[in-house]
Enzyme design. Structure first.
Site, PDB file in Angstrom:
ATOM      1  N   ASP A   1     -10.341   3.558   1.575  1.00 42.31           N
ATOM      2  CA  ASP A   1     -10.599   3.289   3.008  1.00 42.31           C
ATOM      3  C   ASP A   1     -11.344   4.483   3.622  1.00 42.31           C
ATOM      4  O   ASP A   1     -12.132   4.341   4.635  1.00 42.31           O
ATOM      5  CB  ASP A   1      -9.485   2.780   3.614  1.00 42.31           C
ATOM      6  CG  ASP A   1      -9.064   1.283   3.454  1.00 42.31           C
ATOM      7  OD1 ASP A   1      -9.817   0.473   3.097  1.00 42.31           O
ATOM      8  OD2 ASP A   1      -7.714   0.969   3.820  1.00 42.31           O
TER       9      ASP A   1
ATOM     10  N   LYS B   1       0.822  -1.276  -0.174  1.00 43.49           N
ATOM     11  CA  LYS B   1       0.002  -0.041   0.118  1.00 43.49           C
ATOM     12  C   LYS B   1       0.784   1.465  -0.064  1.00 43.49           C
ATOM     13  O   LYS B   1       0.496   2.221  -0.574  1.00 43.49           O
ATOM     14  CB  LYS B   1      -0.878  -0.157   1.140  1.00 43.49           C
ATOM     15  CG  LYS B   1      -2.411  -0.731   1.302  1.00 43.49           C
ATOM     16  CD  LYS B   1      -2.961  -0.817   2.545  1.00 43.49           C
ATOM     17  CE  LYS B   1      -4.561  -1.384   2.343  1.00 43.49           C
ATOM     18  NZ  LYS B   1      -5.124  -0.968   3.603  1.00 43.49           N
TER      19      LYS B   1
HETATM   20  P1  NAP Z   1      -0.806  -3.036   9.044  1.00 43.36           P
HETATM   21  O1  NAP Z   1      -0.276  -1.758   8.175  1.00 43.36           O
HETATM   22  O2  NAP Z   1       0.095  -4.368   8.839  1.00 43.36           O
HETATM   23  O3  NAP Z   1      -0.686  -2.768  10.683  1.00 43.36           O
HETATM   24  C1  NAP Z   1      -1.007  -3.608  11.594  1.00 43.36           C
HETATM   25  C2  NAP Z   1      -1.179  -2.941  12.826  1.00 43.36           C
HETATM   26  O4  NAP Z   1      -1.523  -3.850  13.709  1.00 43.36           O
HETATM   27  C3  NAP Z   1       0.036  -2.566  13.522  1.00 43.36           C
HETATM   28  O5  NAP Z   1      -0.173  -1.312  14.311  1.00 43.36           O
HETATM   29  C4  NAP Z   1       0.618  -3.523  14.339  1.00 43.36           C
HETATM   30  O6  NAP Z   1       1.414  -2.978  15.528  1.00 43.36           O
HETATM   31  C5  NAP Z   1      -0.717  -4.118  14.889  1.00 43.36           C
HETATM   32  N1  NAP Z   1      -0.461  -5.431  15.315  1.00 43.36           N
HETATM   33  C6  NAP Z   1      -0.545  -6.605  14.311  1.00 43.36           C
HETATM   34  N2  NAP Z   1      -0.293  -7.596  15.213  1.00 43.36           N
HETATM   35  C7  NAP Z   1      -0.392  -6.996  16.578  1.00 43.36           C
HETATM   36  C8  NAP Z   1      -0.181  -7.773  17.914  1.00 43.36           C
HETATM   37  N3  NAP Z   1      -0.214  -9.307  17.826  1.00 43.36           N
HETATM   38  N4  NAP Z   1      -0.059  -7.116  18.951  1.00 43.36           N
HETATM   39  C9  NAP Z   1      -0.185  -5.865  19.066  1.00 43.36           C
HETATM   40  N5  NAP Z   1      -0.397  -5.191  17.930  1.00 43.36           N
HETATM   41  C10 NAP Z   1      -0.310  -5.867  16.711  1.00 43.36           C
HETATM   42  O7  NAP Z   1      -2.390  -3.091   8.619  1.00 43.36           O
HETATM   43  P2  NAP Z   1      -3.549  -2.557   8.353  1.00 43.36           P
HETATM   44  O8  NAP Z   1      -3.647  -2.281   6.921  1.00 43.36           O
HETATM   45  O9  NAP Z   1      -3.368  -1.238   9.093  1.00 43.36           O
HETATM   46  O10 NAP Z   1      -4.736  -3.096   8.916  1.00 43.36           O
HETATM   47  C11 NAP Z   1      -4.972  -3.263  10.316  1.00 43.36           C
HETATM   48  C12 NAP Z   1      -6.334  -3.881  10.721  1.00 43.36           C
HETATM   49  O11 NAP Z   1      -7.491  -3.247   9.866  1.00 43.36           O
HETATM   50  C13 NAP Z   1      -6.505  -5.396   9.716  1.00 43.36           C
HETATM   51  O12 NAP Z   1      -7.200  -6.229  10.496  1.00 43.36           O
HETATM   52  C14 NAP Z   1      -7.281  -5.282   8.408  1.00 43.36           C
HETATM   53  O13 NAP Z   1      -7.979  -6.256   7.889  1.00 43.36           O
HETATM   54  C15 NAP Z   1      -8.184  -4.258   8.893  1.00 43.36           C
HETATM   55  N6  NAP Z   1      -8.724  -3.345   7.774  1.00 43.36           N
HETATM   56  C16 NAP Z   1     -10.021  -3.362   7.531  1.00 43.36           C
HETATM   57  C17 NAP Z   1     -10.597  -2.530   6.642  1.00 43.36           C
HETATM   58  C18 NAP Z   1     -12.082  -2.649   6.458  1.00 43.36           C
HETATM   59  O14 NAP Z   1     -12.520  -2.430   5.297  1.00 43.36           O
HETATM   60  N7  NAP Z   1     -12.843  -3.134   7.656  1.00 43.36           N
HETATM   61  C19 NAP Z   1      -9.688  -1.939   5.849  1.00 43.36           C
HETATM   62  C20 NAP Z   1      -8.338  -1.811   6.157  1.00 43.36           C
HETATM   63  C21 NAP Z   1      -7.869  -2.553   7.096  1.00 43.36           C
HETATM   64  P3  NAP Z   1       3.043  -2.783  15.349  1.00 43.36           P
HETATM   65  O15 NAP Z   1       3.174  -1.477  14.474  1.00 43.36           O
HETATM   66  O16 NAP Z   1       3.315  -2.964  16.648  1.00 43.36           O
HETATM   67  O17 NAP Z   1       3.339  -4.098  14.454  1.00 43.36           O
END
Ligand code: NAP
Length: 290
Positions: A109, A73
């Site tokens: 988003d 992304k």
């Molecule tokens: P990303 O860029 O990979 O960021 C992941 C985030 O989650 C980071 O803040 C990470 O913390 C944290 N994290 C992951 N595993 C963790 C754990 N075990 N313990 C503590 N913190 C943890 O992912 P993203 O694109 O932002 O997506 C995040 C979530 O939003 C996903 O579940 C995704 O499916 C959801 N989402 C949903 C929609 C929707 O349309 N509903 C759209 C976009 C995203 P660190 O920085 O410490 O690694």
């Protein structure tokens, strides 16, 4: 499901790595079928080293557009010809339109978040908001909150505190919003901060299938009946995080509205048609409940 494609069938893609978890192929293919559009949506597992060549392939094959997911992304930005204003400020792209060989990046988003939070706009305005997470989804959320919902304060909570500071610095500079606080994700220290937040959002992947028992906040007293609690995770629909907030009487918002509406905006960019939101949502809920 339609299974016959013709010479004029248009192709839409999804690139990411891994991509097996995505529901986007389901959403778009159901919508194409309902609207009787001669399109097909296919996922492509693209490793980071192949991102540039994958984009060249998209243009060469005249693919109409595609979604972009983790881990591309942010990296994709330098490889595109143009960016929407939103994508440029957020620094992340989830949708690309191939406009006669020119690739234009968007962040839809934002539209999913607006649709989810709009019914609570007056309550959110001038309030304190806590965001758990500092990845791509948190970036889109912070942009949308500042641009459309005018909060008083934003607390960014993240496992890796440094990443939250990076977001604070980035948005302070880009959007001239100064009222940020940053904390490490350690639930016992967060109870008071969360309790005074009107809106609490989980923008991490904690609690996502198959780790459905996990929750970023495991202390019920962190939530109150006056709060709005939004989980961006959509599988399962009702996460452990939302269950806990619901027990305290909070208004809970699942990730489904965001998921369908971010898709709806991308669909419209590619096809010029409206995604049949109600029908697609019903089909999606059915699939997620299995
Ligand atoms: P990303 O860029 O990979 O960021 C992941 C985030 O989650 C980071 O803040 C990470 O913390 C944290 N994290 C992951 N595993 C963790 C754990 N075990 N313990 C503590 N913190 C943890 O992912 P993203 O694109 O932002 O997506 C995040 C979530 O939003 C996903 O579940 C995704 O499916 C959801 N989402 C949903 C929609 C929707 O349309 N509903 C759209 C976009 C995203 P660190 O920085 O410490 O690694």
């Amino acid at each position: 499901m339609k299974n016959t494609f013709y010479i004029n069938t248009k192709l839409i893609g999804l690139i990411g790595h891994p991509i097996r978890h995505s529901y986007s192929p389901f959403i778009h293919n159901v919508a194409f079928q309902i609207n009787e559009l001669d399109y097909i949506y296919l996922p492509f597992d693209v490793i980071p080293d192949n991102l540039e060549s994958a984009l060249k392939g998209m243009v060469s094959l005249d693919i109409q557009g595609f979604n972009v997911t983790v881990p591309h992304k942010e990296k994709i930005i330098d490889l595109l010809d143009e960016l929407s204003e939103e994508a440029a400020i957020i620094g992340a792209v989830n949708t690309v339109l191939n406009d006669h060989g020119k690739l234009k990046g968007y962040n839809t988003d934002v539209h999913g978040i607006i649709e989810t939070l709009n019914p609570y706009k007056d309550e959110i305005a001038d309030s304190c908001i806590s965001i758990i997470g500092a990845g791509g989804a948190a970036r889109a959320l912070i942009f949308t909150l500042i641009r459309h919902f005018k909060p008083k304060e934003i607390l960014i909570i993240n496992r890796t505190e440094q990443r939250a500071h990076t977001l604070q610095n980035y948005f302070s500079e880009k959007m001239k919003f100064e009222n940020f606080t940053v904390k490490e994700l350690f639930p016992p220290d967060l109870v008071d901060d969360l309790k005074k937040s009107k809106l609490v959002v989980n923008a991490t992947s904690i609690g996502m299938h198959p780790q459905v028992k996990d929750t970023p906040i495991n202390i019920k007293e962190s939530f109150t009946k006056d709060q709005i609690v939004f989980d961006m995770v959509y599988n399962p629909t009702e996460t452990q995080f939302l269950k806990l907030a619901k027990e305290s009487g909070a208004t809970v918002l699942t990730g489904l509205t965001m998921l369908v509406h971010q898709a709806a905006h991308a669909y419209e960019l590619w096809t010029g048609e409206k995604l049949p939101v109600a029908e697609v949502s019903r089909s999606l809920e059915l699939v997620l409940s299995k």
